[in-house]
Design an enzyme around this catalytic site. Structure first.
Site, PDB file in Angstrom:
ATOM      1  N   HIS A  42       4.944  -6.367  -4.360  1.00  0.00           N
ATOM      2  CA  HIS A  42       3.532  -6.631  -4.660  1.00  0.00           C
ATOM      3  C   HIS A  42       2.679  -5.404  -4.409  1.00  0.00           C
ATOM      4  O   HIS A  42       3.078  -4.473  -3.704  1.00  0.00           O
ATOM      5  CB  HIS A  42       3.013  -7.800  -3.833  1.00  0.00           C
ATOM      6  N   TYR A  51     -11.439  -1.248  -0.381  1.00  0.00           N
ATOM      7  CA  TYR A  51     -11.512  -0.946   1.058  1.00  0.00           C
ATOM      8  C   TYR A  51     -10.289  -0.161   1.523  1.00  0.00           C
ATOM      9  O   TYR A  51     -10.303   0.473   2.579  1.00  0.00           O
ATOM     10  CB  TYR A  51     -11.677  -2.242   1.870  1.00  0.00           C
ATOM     11  N   ARG A  52      -9.233  -0.149   0.700  1.00  0.00           N
ATOM     12  CA  ARG A  52      -7.956   0.439   1.115  1.00  0.00           C
ATOM     13  C   ARG A  52      -7.096   0.426  -0.136  1.00  0.00           C
ATOM     14  O   ARG A  52      -7.298  -0.423  -1.018  1.00  0.00           O
ATOM     15  CB  ARG A  52      -7.366  -0.489   2.171  1.00  0.00           C
ATOM     16  N   ASP A  74      -1.747 -10.932   8.599  1.00  0.00           N
ATOM     17  CA  ASP A  74      -0.909 -12.019   8.078  1.00  0.00           C
ATOM     18  C   ASP A  74       0.543 -11.892   8.521  1.00  0.00           C
ATOM     19  O   ASP A  74       1.224 -12.897   8.713  1.00  0.00           O
ATOM     20  CB  ASP A  74      -0.937 -12.003   6.544  1.00  0.00           C
ATOM     21  N   TYR A  86       0.829  -1.218   0.000  1.00  0.00           N
ATOM     22  CA  TYR A  86       0.000   0.000   0.000  1.00  0.00           C
ATOM     23  C   TYR A  86       0.862   1.266   0.000  1.00  0.00           C
ATOM     24  O   TYR A  86       0.352   2.361   0.200  1.00  0.00           O
ATOM     25  CB  TYR A  86      -0.949   0.008   1.199  1.00  0.00           C
TER      26      TYR A  86
HETATM   27  P1  FAD Z   1       2.307   2.083   8.935  1.00  0.00           P
HETATM   28  O1  FAD Z   1       3.028   1.872   7.670  1.00  0.00           O
HETATM   29  O2  FAD Z   1       3.007   2.713  10.036  1.00  0.00           O
HETATM   30  O3  FAD Z   1       0.956   2.882   8.715  1.00  0.00           O
HETATM   31  C1  FAD Z   1       0.115   2.717   7.627  1.00  0.00           C
HETATM   32  C2  FAD Z   1      -0.329   4.094   7.151  1.00  0.00           C
HETATM   33  O4  FAD Z   1      -1.234   4.659   8.094  1.00  0.00           O
HETATM   34  C3  FAD Z   1       0.816   5.090   7.034  1.00  0.00           C
HETATM   35  O5  FAD Z   1       1.341   5.113   5.756  1.00  0.00           O
HETATM   36  C4  FAD Z   1       0.201   6.404   7.425  1.00  0.00           C
HETATM   37  O6  FAD Z   1      -0.305   7.069   6.299  1.00  0.00           O
HETATM   38  C5  FAD Z   1      -0.919   6.028   8.355  1.00  0.00           C
HETATM   39  N1  FAD Z   1      -0.496   6.159   9.748  1.00  0.00           N
HETATM   40  C6  FAD Z   1       0.309   5.294  10.408  1.00  0.00           C
HETATM   41  N2  FAD Z   1       0.441   5.652  11.664  1.00  0.00           N
HETATM   42  C7  FAD Z   1      -0.254   6.782  11.829  1.00  0.00           C
HETATM   43  C8  FAD Z   1      -0.489   7.614  12.952  1.00  0.00           C
HETATM   44  N3  FAD Z   1       0.015   7.305  14.122  1.00  0.00           N
HETATM   45  N4  FAD Z   1      -1.261   8.705  12.780  1.00  0.00           N
HETATM   46  C9  FAD Z   1      -1.820   8.985  11.576  1.00  0.00           C
HETATM   47  N5  FAD Z   1      -1.638   8.214  10.478  1.00  0.00           N
HETATM   48  C10 FAD Z   1      -0.854   7.115  10.607  1.00  0.00           C
HETATM   49  N6  FAD Z   1      -2.372  -5.843   6.102  1.00  0.00           N
HETATM   50  C11 FAD Z   1      -3.485  -6.204   6.756  1.00  0.00           C
HETATM   51  O7  FAD Z   1      -4.195  -5.348   7.289  1.00  0.00           O
HETATM   52  N7  FAD Z   1      -3.849  -7.507   6.857  1.00  0.00           N
HETATM   53  C12 FAD Z   1      -3.092  -8.494   6.309  1.00  0.00           C
HETATM   54  O8  FAD Z   1      -3.426  -9.654   6.455  1.00  0.00           O
HETATM   55  C13 FAD Z   1      -1.920  -8.133   5.589  1.00  0.00           C
HETATM   56  N8  FAD Z   1      -1.163  -9.077   4.994  1.00  0.00           N
HETATM   57  C14 FAD Z   1      -0.007  -8.712   4.362  1.00  0.00           C
HETATM   58  C15 FAD Z   1       0.774  -9.718   3.779  1.00  0.00           C
HETATM   59  C16 FAD Z   1       1.964  -9.392   3.144  1.00  0.00           C
HETATM   60  C17 FAD Z   1       2.812 -10.475   2.560  1.00  0.00           C
HETATM   61  C18 FAD Z   1       2.393  -8.042   3.107  1.00  0.00           C
HETATM   62  C19 FAD Z   1       3.702  -7.672   2.509  1.00  0.00           C
HETATM   63  C20 FAD Z   1       1.603  -7.046   3.668  1.00  0.00           C
HETATM   64  C21 FAD Z   1       0.388  -7.357   4.299  1.00  0.00           C
HETATM   65  N9  FAD Z   1      -0.430  -6.377   4.878  1.00  0.00           N
HETATM   66  C22 FAD Z   1      -1.579  -6.754   5.516  1.00  0.00           C
HETATM   67  C23 FAD Z   1      -0.116  -4.957   4.724  1.00  0.00           C
HETATM   68  C24 FAD Z   1       0.766  -4.374   5.843  1.00  0.00           C
HETATM   69  O9  FAD Z   1       1.932  -5.141   6.026  1.00  0.00           O
HETATM   70  C25 FAD Z   1       0.066  -4.223   7.181  1.00  0.00           C
HETATM   71  O10 FAD Z   1      -1.182  -3.612   7.061  1.00  0.00           O
HETATM   72  C26 FAD Z   1       0.913  -3.445   8.172  1.00  0.00           C
HETATM   73  O11 FAD Z   1       0.411  -3.631   9.469  1.00  0.00           O
HETATM   74  C27 FAD Z   1       0.958  -1.947   7.852  1.00  0.00           C
HETATM   75  O12 FAD Z   1       2.165  -1.422   8.255  1.00  0.00           O
HETATM   76  P2  FAD Z   1       2.353  -0.682   9.659  1.00  0.00           P
HETATM   77  O13 FAD Z   1       1.494  -1.378  10.638  1.00  0.00           O
HETATM   78  O14 FAD Z   1       3.798  -0.555   9.921  1.00  0.00           O
HETATM   79  O15 FAD Z   1       1.660   0.719   9.400  1.00  0.00           O
END
Ligand code: FAD
Length: 547
Positions: free
Chosen positions: A409, A490-491, A168, A106
């Protein structure tokens, strides 16, 4: 890989001169400490999931320099975050908050506007402020990951008592995932629905708390147990938006249900999808199927083995179906097309009742097979689903990213009713457009409760510009064609945010205009995450930023 930079570094955001930008960063160093402000003037290092960069998207679909940070800053407290946004308003510098930056698929850690100053909240603001075993709640800062909370439950001897729902991959931030409305796979999988109360730094520097945390005194008492507080429920505007920076969040945890049992069924034909959805819907809505039900296509199952496509096919174009089935013959999926992964919760006598019901319904699909988990080897994908659906973080899911060399991806994730004709229509739409672009089609249907997300991951070689172009073309076509049929995302990834926001255009784009009014009121200088989710402040609107 470490990628040399092209063009002048650091990248300076538009609207400020290079000298002023560097001077502004010097000023910020005085406020935060020099070690907490890093200019992004080094080669871009991609790393891997657990050692990901915070300067750019390591799985970029564009050129890496497109969505790249000019600098990264590390606040240590809410007060530091306030200092940063006030500084950004003084210098009119765009800032982009991340909790941990593992938003792979994303946009990773990348900002939408090139040269933005990334606020990496998670590096220093990573405390678990509270775990309450009576109420099954916790209060966390942005740097607390699913793994981090799981480990802490272990240290406190609470792991048998309460579970953390995990996506995941367990390395993400609980706050980051939740504010992006991410999902996990226990009955607590809708993370946004399971959060309770926020602390938010507004783009002008005021700090608010929502829900019960907003009480003048003693808000902590009920912060985690009642999400709404009094008056308008404002939390929603801080998810998938750019209206505030979340610095604390209450989260609910799942009581250990007293036992769990993963199960797997396979179904022979692509055409079984429609009838199967008609079976799944009533079971899921009645919570006989208790967790996010996952129906994965055989191509996805093969990719989840972690082996590259080249192991199965050396030709060009998409992998022929007979080779997929030949590979699947060596796995529990055998000669079938769909694999269903589920979990039943509770003590054995309760599970037995639900599992019998599921079994009799699933067997209405001719040829349906139940796989006995005791026959599956330890590293079989089933066990990863089993761990995740029972509150144990994992990273096995990363394996399908190996399908392409330099694997990266990007996801297509539309929402649909759980109905046979809808599932079939979406499946055919995705398949047709993938064929148009010569891309392997790997759909997985994830059934929430009354809806399902179809998650289609396009895996591409991040060093192959032609392949990336096809992946993006495929996505853009799927987003538009699906939206015309009534299926919205959804996202989405940074690169698609304007397009996806545009598909929510009812009444001549009334929702988009409402979001712009909120943006201009809350962030008059438009400094916070410009463009995120297709929302641009006045300073940016109509000046060619949208893509
Ligand atoms: P961040 O990257 O820190 O945050 C996501 C976004 O939210 C940021 O870019 C920012 O714009 C906003 N944000 C973050 N923190 C704040 C804050 N404190 N205040 C305001 N805005 C903020 N995702 C799922 O949900 N479900 C899955 O099952 C899933 N499977 C995955 C499988 C694979 C193989 C991969 C590579 C990815 C997958 N993901 C999945 C996507 C992703 O890895 C997760 O959603 C992950 O938790 C997001 O990264 P993060 O938690 O570090 O969030």
């Amino acid at each position: 890989p470490v990628n040399p930079r092209s063009g002048e570094v650091p990248v300076v955001p538009q609207g400020i001169s290079r000298d002023d930008f560097l001077q502004a960063l010097e000023e910020l160093k005085q406020e935060l400490g020099g070690e907490n402000v890093e200019v992004n003037d080094k080669p871009l290092r991609d790393g891997w999931y657990m050692e990901h960069p915070n300067t750019h998207d390591m799985m970029t679909i564009l050129d890496e320099e497109e969505f790249v940070a000019g600098a990264v800053v590390y606040p240590g407290s809410t007060e530091d975050v306030v200092k940063i946004v006030k500084w950004a308003n003084r210098w009119l510098v765009p800032v982009f908050p991340i909790s941990m930056g593992r938003n792979l698929g994303y946009g990773g850690a990348a900002p939408r506007v090139r040269g933005s100053v990334t606020i990496d909240l998670g590096r220093r603001m990573n405390k678990i402020l509270d775990i309450n075993p009576q109420d099954y709640t916790c209060l966390v800062e942005p740097g607390v990951s699913f793994y981090g909370l799981y480990e802490e439950l272990g240290k406190r001897g609470l792991r048998e008592h309460m579970w953390v729902d995990t996506p995941d991959l367990g390395g993400g931030s609980i706050i980051g995932n939740t504010v992006d409305r991410g999902v996990g796979y226990t009955p607590y999988g809708d993370h946004w629905a399971c959060h309770s109360g926020l602390e938010v730094v507004l783009p002008t520097g005021e700090v608010i708390r929502t829900g019960m945390g907003a009480l003048t005194e003693g808000g902590e008492n009920t912060w985690g147990v009642f999400p709404y507080g009094f008056g308008p429920y404002s939390d929603g505007i801080f998810s998938q938006s750019n209206f505030g920076i979340v610095t604390k969040m209450g989260m609910t945890l799942m009581p250990n249900p007293g036992g769990h049992e993963g199960f797997m069924y396979t179904f022979p034909n692509e055409e079984d999808l429609g009838p199967l959805m008609e079976i799944i819907r009533p079971l899921r809505i009645a919570t006989i199927l208790e967790n996010v039900a996952q129906l994965r296509h055989v191509t996805q199952s093969i990719a989840a083995s972690g082996l590259p496509k080249s192991k199965f096919y050396s030709g060009t174009g998409t992998i022929p179906p007979d080779l997929i089935h030949a590979a699947a013959a060596q796995t529990p999926v055998g000669d079938h097309t769909w694999a269903y992964y589920g979990m039943s919760y509770g003590p054995p006598h309760i599970r037995a009742h639900k599992l019998a019901l599921i079994d009799s319904e699933f067997r209405k699909i001719p040829g349906c097979r139940k796989i006995d988990p005791s026959t599956l080897p330890e590293d079989e994908y089933f066990w990863s689903r089993d761990r995740i659906a029972s509150g144990t973080p994992d990273i096995h899911e990363l394996r399908w990213v190996n399908w392409a060399p330099n694997g990266a991806h990007i996801a297509f994730s539309p929402v649909s009713p759980i109905r046979g004709p809808d599932a079939t229509k979406l499946f055919q739409l995705g398949k047709r457009i993938h064929e148009r672009y010569g891309i392997d089609f790997m759909p997985a249907f994830c059934v929430g409760l009354r809806e399902m997300h179809l998650i289609v991951e396009i895996v591409f070689d991040r060093d192959d510009a032609e392949e990336k172009g096809r992946a993006l073309g495929c996505l853009r076509d799927m987003v538009d064609e699906a939206a015309r049929e009534g299926y919205g995302e959804y996202r989405t990834h940074l690169v698609l945010m304007d397009q996806v926001a545009g598909t929510y255009g009812w009444n001549d784009g009334a929702l988009g205009r409402f979001n712009e009014r909120l943006k201009d009121a809350l962030d008059p200088n438009g400094i916070l995450a410009p463009g995120r989710c297709g929302i641009w402040g006045r300073r940016y609107r109509g000046r060619g930023w949208e893509m």
